[in-house]
Motif scaffolding. Structure first.
Motif, mmCIF file in Angstrom:
data_model
loop_
_atom_site.group_PDB
_atom_site.id
_atom_site.type_symbol
_atom_site.label_atom_id
_atom_site.label_comp_id
_atom_site.label_asym_id
_atom_site.label_seq_id
_atom_site.Cartn_x
_atom_site.Cartn_y
_atom_site.Cartn_z
ATOM 1 N N LEU A 8 0.838 -1.202 0.000
ATOM 2 C CA LEU A 8 0.000 0.000 0.000
ATOM 3 C C LEU A 8 0.872 1.251 0.000
ATOM 4 N N LEU A 27 -3.386 8.535 -1.117
ATOM 5 C CA LEU A 27 -4.008 7.465 -0.325
ATOM 6 C C LEU A 27 -5.460 7.249 -0.745
ATOM 7 N N ARG A 28 -6.174 8.352 -0.974
ATOM 8 C CA ARG A 28 -7.572 8.261 -1.399
ATOM 9 C C ARG A 28 -7.677 7.497 -2.725
ATOM 10 N N LEU A 29 -6.792 7.831 -3.675
ATOM 11 C CA LEU A 29 -6.819 7.170 -4.981
ATOM 12 C C LEU A 29 -6.490 5.681 -4.846
ATOM 13 N N VAL A 30 -5.470 5.364 -4.035
ATOM 14 C CA VAL A 30 -5.048 3.971 -3.886
ATOM 15 C C VAL A 30 -6.145 3.154 -3.196
ATOM 16 N N LEU A 31 -6.796 3.722 -2.173
ATOM 17 C CA LEU A 31 -7.878 2.995 -1.507
ATOM 18 C C LEU A 31 -9.042 2.766 -2.472
ATOM 19 N N HIS A 32 -9.231 3.708 -3.410
ATOM 20 C CA HIS A 32 -10.255 3.509 -4.439
ATOM 21 C C HIS A 32 -9.874 2.339 -5.346
ATOM 22 N N LEU A 33 -8.603 2.293 -5.769
ATOM 23 C CA LEU A 33 -8.131 1.198 -6.631
ATOM 24 C C LEU A 33 -8.265 -0.152 -5.914
ATOM 25 N N LEU A 34 -8.063 -0.118 -4.593
ATOM 26 C CA LEU A 34 -8.141 -1.341 -3.787
ATOM 27 C C LEU A 34 -9.557 -1.918 -3.801
ATOM 28 N N LEU B 18 -10.722 7.827 -11.866
ATOM 29 C CA LEU B 18 -10.417 7.921 -10.440
ATOM 30 C C LEU B 18 -11.228 9.051 -9.803
ATOM 31 N N PRO B 19 -11.579 8.921 -8.518
ATOM 32 C CA PRO B 19 -12.449 9.925 -7.895
ATOM 33 C C PRO B 19 -11.736 11.275 -7.758
ATOM 34 N N MET B 51 0.192 -4.042 -6.122
ATOM 35 C CA MET B 51 -0.543 -3.710 -4.895
ATOM 36 C C MET B 51 -1.915 -4.375 -4.920
ATOM 37 N N ARG B 52 -2.643 -4.203 -6.038
ATOM 38 C CA ARG B 52 -4.001 -4.738 -6.106
ATOM 39 C C ARG B 52 -4.021 -6.258 -6.095
ATOM 40 N N ILE B 55 -2.055 -7.625 -2.320
ATOM 41 C CA ILE B 55 -2.398 -7.167 -0.978
ATOM 42 C C ILE B 55 -3.391 -8.139 -0.341
ATOM 43 N N ASP B 66 0.557 -7.226 4.133
ATOM 44 C CA ASP B 66 1.364 -7.933 3.128
ATOM 45 C C ASP B 66 1.342 -9.430 3.377
ATOM 46 N N ARG B 90 -8.632 3.538 6.407
ATOM 47 C CA ARG B 90 -8.301 4.954 6.520
ATOM 48 C C ARG B 90 -8.250 5.401 7.982
#
Lengths: 206, 206
Positions: A8, A27-34, B18-19, B51-52, B55, B66, B90
């Motif tokens: 992450l 972080l916001r973008l990565v949590l969205h991708l997750l 992306l948001p 990551m995706r 994880i 991890d 978050r």
């Protein structure tokens, strides 16, 4: 910022390298991708890698292109006799969005700026001069930002093109549509008076 | 927006998904990637994909991880007897950044919200109740957002935990540091009067 996962953290750091994106936005973008489907994230990553690895620059105008010659240069509906000189790809997109130009472009790749170490040799000026001499160019239109560097670049290229006898113009400077006279700077307002235009041509273009 | 390259257009469209990123920002990011070294762009794309794909979610607390057990749960310096219940990853990061908590977490994965179709079964509530029964838990601390859904979730879980006899608390609500009394809402101000605290404990924590 503390992360419990290196995967992450690495992804956040990669996004935070992009301009205008800080750690919190990353972080916001990565949590969205997750939260997205894995295959969509793979598509995202692969599209970006493919773009960087396969994109070309048009051999004629130096615009970004999927092939050796870009889709604008190879379009038979566009007039190659008219060349619009711009600083970057971004300006091509901006002018294309107006749908007011049906000629071709020439992307300089920057403007002459000795303070930033950018001289004429780093730009595609020689290629432009060659184009104008070899092709049946009728007009070269400068669409550069109105800065000292922009004006220097126009002056330099214009000198180089003088011998070819081609018509050289620049996009109009003046008060923007929706702009207020009282807030315009003196230079713009002064020049817009000097370069005033007949009302009939103004009305016909609205 | 008109692009002369499909590769460029696809990359812009991927970023625009992306948001909080519109077409113009997406174009700015993609043009930045275009200027970067190819291997750095490959690293960017591969880090995101990795990551995706790799994880995991901690089998104990459902935080991102991890390995099968996250770095917080497997850290022998952290007290497993204290469990802080949060809505999302978050919130774990937010609390970790305060460096004021040395227990472990439990990530619910959301809060009970019938209007959004989220019931107790979609959350990790059962796993939490199991954890509390099996492990030597001393205290469960709720750190949920102060909304009706958050309070409902606290009420629901508290009922489930009652039989275990564990100590159940929630983070303090009150006037934020730097907040002005006159702009605080009546509920917060009223509650902060009801739940007033001895001055000596206030002073010792500053």
């Amino acid at each position: 910022m503390q992360f419990s996962s290196t995967l992450l953290e690495n992804a956040v750091n990669e996004f935070a390298k992009l301009p205008g994106i800080g750690k919190k936005t990353a972080l916001r973008l990565v949590l969205h991708l997750l939260k997205m489907d894995a295959e969509k994230v793979v598509a995202f990553g692969e599209t970006v890698i493919k773009m960087r690895q396969e994109i070309k620059f048009c051999q004629r105008c130096y615009n970004v292109s999927d092939a050796d010659i870009c889709s604008i240069c190879s379009n038979s509906m566009r007039r190659p006799e008219s060349i619009c000189v711009v600083e970057s790809i971004r300006d091509v997109i901006a002018i294309e969005n107006t749908q007011q130009f049906n000629g071709t472009y020439h992307v300089l790749g920057g403007i002459i700026s000795p303070l930033d170490g950018v001289g004429p040799d780093q730009l595609t000026i020689e290629a432009l001069v060659n184009r104008v001499s070899k092709e049946k160019t009728e007009e070269v239109i400068f669409a550069l930002n109105p800065t000292i560097q922009g004006d220097t670049t126009i002056y330099y290229i214009q000198k180089k093109l003088q011998s070819t006898g081609v018509r050289i113009t620049t996009i109009a400077r003046g008060i923007a549509f929706g702009g207020e006279l009282e807030y315009a700077d003196e230079l713009t307002l002064g020049r817009s008076l000097q370069n005033r235009m007949p009302v009939e041509s103004y009305v016909s273009h609205r």
